[in-house]
Write an enzyme that holds these catalytic residues in place. Structure first.
Site, PDB file in Angstrom:
ATOM      1  N   ASP A  78       0.850  -1.197   0.000  1.00  0.00           N
ATOM      2  CA  ASP A  78       0.000   0.000   0.000  1.00  0.00           C
ATOM      3  C   ASP A  78       0.885   1.246   0.000  1.00  0.00           C
ATOM      4  O   ASP A  78       2.082   1.176   0.296  1.00  0.00           O
ATOM      5  CB  ASP A  78      -0.898  -0.028   1.246  1.00  0.00           C
TER       6      ASP A  78
ATOM      7  N   GLU B  45       2.569   4.357  -4.457  1.00  0.00           N
ATOM      8  CA  GLU B  45       2.574   5.125  -5.733  1.00  0.00           C
ATOM      9  C   GLU B  45       3.923   5.786  -5.973  1.00  0.00           C
ATOM     10  O   GLU B  45       4.289   5.927  -7.142  1.00  0.00           O
ATOM     11  CB  GLU B  45       1.455   6.150  -5.701  1.00  0.00           C
TER      12      GLU B  45
ATOM     13  N   ASP C 156      -9.534   2.839  -2.718  1.00  0.00           N
ATOM     14  CA  ASP C 156     -10.472   3.450  -1.772  1.00  0.00           C
ATOM     15  C   ASP C 156     -11.718   4.014  -2.444  1.00  0.00           C
ATOM     16  O   ASP C 156     -11.864   5.219  -2.657  1.00  0.00           O
ATOM     17  CB  ASP C 156      -9.763   4.563  -0.994  1.00  0.00           C
TER      18      ASP C 156
HETATM   19  O1  MIG Z   1      -3.968   6.340   3.938  1.00  0.00           O
HETATM   20  O2  MIG Z   1      -3.658   1.261   5.531  1.00  0.00           O
HETATM   21  O3  MIG Z   1      -6.123   1.861   0.157  1.00  0.00           O
HETATM   22  O4  MIG Z   1      -7.074  -0.121   1.863  1.00  0.00           O
HETATM   23  O5  MIG Z   1      -7.049   0.455   4.615  1.00  0.00           O
HETATM   24  C1  MIG Z   1      -4.738   5.201   3.888  1.00  0.00           C
HETATM   25  C2  MIG Z   1      -4.814   2.023   5.636  1.00  0.00           C
HETATM   26  C3  MIG Z   1      -3.847   3.993   3.788  1.00  0.00           C
HETATM   27  C4  MIG Z   1      -5.126   2.986   2.007  1.00  0.00           C
HETATM   28  C5  MIG Z   1      -5.605   1.693   1.446  1.00  0.00           C
HETATM   29  C6  MIG Z   1      -6.619   1.116   2.365  1.00  0.00           C
HETATM   30  C7  MIG Z   1      -6.041   0.919   3.746  1.00  0.00           C
HETATM   31  C8  MIG Z   1      -5.477   2.233   4.271  1.00  0.00           C
HETATM   32  N1  MIG Z   1      -4.532   2.799   3.331  1.00  0.00           N
END
Ligand code: MIG
Length: 762
Positions: A429, A432, A508
């Site tokens: 996660d 990017e 999201d």
């Molecule tokens: O700033 O890890 O898309 O699935 O629950 C949010 C917390 C960071 C984004 C992910 C989401 C996840 C969340 N993350």
């Protein structure tokens, strides 16, 4: 040890209906706390300072561009030609009869991170499937051997470091792909950006760009179809509003052209950029997740709930709360005192555990991963040699220079800590990569330096590649660390070639009906970009879906590769029995159906490793000429034989289905239906219309027994089987059912055969 855990502190707060920017900012401050919010403000300001101090070269889009000028010389070579113009050079190569590579210079050639296969023998232009016609001004036309014009490119224009590329689109030409989009399935009339970034909170239809952009698309028109892939990772905008107008901020202008039909083009494209890997079988089961399973006890409670409600469960995902202070490759041993024990406990019940890993590494002395990475020079630097920093969940963070092969090896080795803690899979996660910002750019400064495998470069070129390379580091690391098991990870961001290392999920989303409908187009677009293994957060990431909306989302995901419920920390409970209140039976029925379909799904996943074909396919997949199928965005094929028509609107009791030509059977039995028209089918809230092509034999798992359901006779089917993980024995069975209903099987491979029982639907 006290820590700030949004999930723990704020789970009772409901999200506002339509939060504005201010609300989002206040929400952000509340979630992060005053200290980290202050860091974000500081980081936003220093980011602006670095951009001013070290400005990135900017393309001069406002000034007139420079065309190649006149053709000066052209040299033929065995597999193409080179052409010299007054102000540019062109290289055209047939890597294969149906794979053409075009490169315009000046500009640096890409480091070939997207490319899997390099050893193309090359084909002589006379033997190729495409004729390339070069004009004296640099225009290029691509025509099939039987004279169909697939695409006509204008002479490209150089604007500073940028390239502008135009191509004429046919009347009514349709365009699909470009990675992950929250736009209509047909992108004609739209403009997309290629720059991986989160939507800053949540997204619904219309938001662009998103986390995973890929400059590849298929075009379909009266004269045929083709695929084009721009191997250029710089920030870009591609507009299909009229003709194609593509602008790349830097690099050489390199692209590949592959003639259709689309299935064949995708096969070639994935030969070039790599085929998907075969996941462990459990991955195709059902995953339960939420941002906010904050302790071992909570995980146990969730598992108990599944048992109590008689709902099969295959995996639990742990979001950032399992970490110690949001530090990668650590476990909070207060809330998860014996993670390895928890994992074994779950495994005994057939449930796997996957853990999240974020891109940013907390800059904290005494935290092993940071200390080690810092000492070894593993993190990205600014032009002045200082470590680049940004704020993410743990606070100030450094970012591994994942474009450096030694750093990739180092990063890949870190997963050992989580394997030791019992992780079966991983979840990437914030890759990017994202850095928090107060209304500024939420990515690293563009002049941040990158190794680019020795060639050197800046974040302007590396940004879109970051997640691809992080996935590669993890995948290769896991292959080394645990060679007898197949790696599995899924990633929010990526680029062309991600399919070699990771699955994806669509991020999201906001919990609304239009977003549910959008999911089909988004998944089809990813599939036509070579990235077929994806799925949504069931119910939407952010919001409070009604039981009906949750159930319909669940039903859709039953037929998608990634089958997972997930939501944000501040949403009401999202376990199926809570979210589907009153409709738990519909959830249970679909969980059971998924289990029944497992042999077919696993075979479809295996097929993808052989052909690159995505499991989810648009209805035009086998008939590009049928205009009725061309733009269908509310139904899809799952594998070779199933047509899925999920319900995507509120209150529906039935829906319209465009059936392709041929004869179709309802999956669950019943009269066959003649295709080639539009039908209305019953679709009460616990039912998803699914049709099977006549002549298909679908292997199903019925309470541990292998059943072959043949729909009509004669019929054919395939089954791939192996131990479900590892690299041991396998087998492929090909079934033929004669028109009299006799079953013949021819097998290949040494994995023991299960022996199928035939069930014939007439
Ligand atoms: O700033 O890890 O898309 O699935 O629950 C949010 C917390 C960071 C984004 C992910 C989401 C996840 C969340 N993350």
């Amino acid at each position: 040890m006290t820590k700030r855990e949004p999930a723990k502190l704020l789970r009772r707060l409901r999200p506002a209906k339509e939060p504005g920017k201010l609300h989002q900012a206040l929400d952000g401050i509340r979630v992060l706390g005053p200290r980290k919010s202050w860091q974000v403000a500081l980081s936003t300001a220093t980011h602006a300072y670095w951009d001013w101090r070290y400005p990135a070269p900017r393309p001069t889009w406002d000034a007139p561009g420079s065309t190649p000028g006149c053709l000066l010389a052209r040299d033929e070579c065995p597999d193409g030609f080179n052409a010299r113009f007054e102000r540019a050079d062109l290289e055209v190569r047939f890597l294969a009869a149906d794979l053409l590579r075009v490169t315009w210079h000046p500009g640096l050639d890409p480091v070939p991170y997207a490319i899997e296969r390099h050893d193309w023998a090359g084909t002589a232009p006379e033997a190729a499937e495409l004729a390339v016609d070069l004009s004296d001004d640099g225009a290029l036309a691509f025509t099939t051997n039987d004279g169909r014009l697939l695409r006509r490119d204008s002479p490209p224009q150089r604007h500073g470091d940028g390239w502008h590329h135009g191509a004429a689109l046919h009347d009514g030409e349709r365009v699909h792909g470009l990675g992950e989009r929250a736009l209509p399935f047909d992108l004609r009339g739209h403009s997309v950006e290629i720059w991986n970034r989160g939507p800053g909170g949540r997204y619904g239809p219309g938001v662009d760009p998103l986390y995973l952009c890929v400059p590849v698309y298929v075009g379909l028109h009266d004269e045929g179809s083709y695929l084009v892939f721009y191997e250029n990772s710089h920030r870009a905008r591609l507009s299909f509003e009229d003709d194609l107008d593509a602008r790349f901020d830097g690099g050489a202008l390199r692209y590949y052209v592959v003639p259709g039909p689309v299935p064949r083009a995708l096969e070639r494209f994935t030969e070039l950029t790599g085929r998907p890997f075969l996941p462990p079988k459990w991955v195709l089961g059902y995953h339960q997740s939420r941002w906010g399973y904050c302790s071992a006890q909570e995980v146990r409670d969730v598992v108990d709930g599944f048992e109590r409600h008689d709902l099969p469960l295959d995996a639990i995902e742990l979001d950032i709360e399992y970490m110690d202070e949001y530090r990668d490759f650590t476990v909070d041993d207060e809330d998860f005192p014996d993670m390895q024990g928890l994992s074994s406990e779950l495994e005994a019940k057939g449930i796997r555990l996957t853990m999240i890993v974020d891109a940013g590494v907390h800059r904290k002395r005494g935290y092993r991963v940071y200390d080690e990475g810092h000492a070894q020079g593993r993190f990205c630097r600014l032009p002045n040699g200082r470590e680049m920093r940004g704020v993410v969940w743990p606070g100030w963070a450094a970012f591994p220079d994942i474009t450096d092969p030694d750093t990739r090896r180092w990063w890949g080795g870190q997963y050992q800590a989580l394997l030791d803690a019992g992780a079966d899979g991983f979840w990437h996660d914030m890759n990017e990569p994202t850095t928090f910002s107060l209304g500024g750019e939420d990515w690293p400064p563009l002049m941040t330096r990158h190794a680019m495998d020795g060639r050197g470069g800046s974040h302007a070129e590396a940004h879109n590649l970051y997640a691809l390379l992080m996935a590669r580091a993890a995948f290769e690391g896991l292959r080394r660390l645990r060679p007898h098991r197949r790696p599995w990870l899924f990633s929010r961001s990526g680029w062309a070639g991600l399919q070699r290392y990771a699955w994806n999920w669509t991020g999201d989303t906001v919990s609304t009906w239009p977003t549910l409908h959008q999911t089909v187009s988004t998944v089809l677009g990813l599939s036509l970009s070579g990235l077929g293994f994806t799925g949504p957060d069931i119910g939407g990431y952010q919001g409070d879906p009604s039981p009906e909306l949750y159930v319909r989302w669940f039903e859709l995901a039953t037929f998608l590769p990634l089958f997972r419920t997930h939501c944000a920390y501040d949403n009401p409970p999202r376990e199926p029995w809570a979210a589907a209140k009153g409709l738990t039976d519909a959830v249970r029925a679909h969980l059971r159906l998924r289990r029944r379909l497992m042999p077919y799904l696993y075979t479809t996943a295996w097929q993808a490793t052989q052909t690159g074909w995505p499991p989810i396919r648009p209805l035009f997949w086998e008939d590009e000429a049928d205009q009725r199928l061309a733009r269908v965005d509310d139904a899809f094929f799952l594998g070779d034989h199933l047509l899925v028509a999920p319900v995507l609107t509120e209150g529906a009791q039935s829906r319209r289905v465009v059936l392709p030509k041929g004869t179709w059977y309802p999956l669950d039995g019943g009269e066959s239906i003649e295709g080639g028209g539009v039908i209305e089918v019953a679709a009460p809230v616990d039912h998803t219309p699914v049709f099977v092509r006549s002549g298909a034999a679908i292997p199903m798992d019925e309470d541990g027994e292998l059943k072959l359901h043949a729909y009509g006779a004669p019929a054919h089917g395939v089954l791939y089987s192996d131990a479900g993980d590892g690299y041991g024995l396998w087998r492929v069975d090909r079934f033929t059912v004669s028109d009299r209903g006799a079953l013949e099987t021819s097998g290949e491979g040494d994995y023991p055969s299960a022996g199928a029982q035939l069930h014939l639907h007439r």
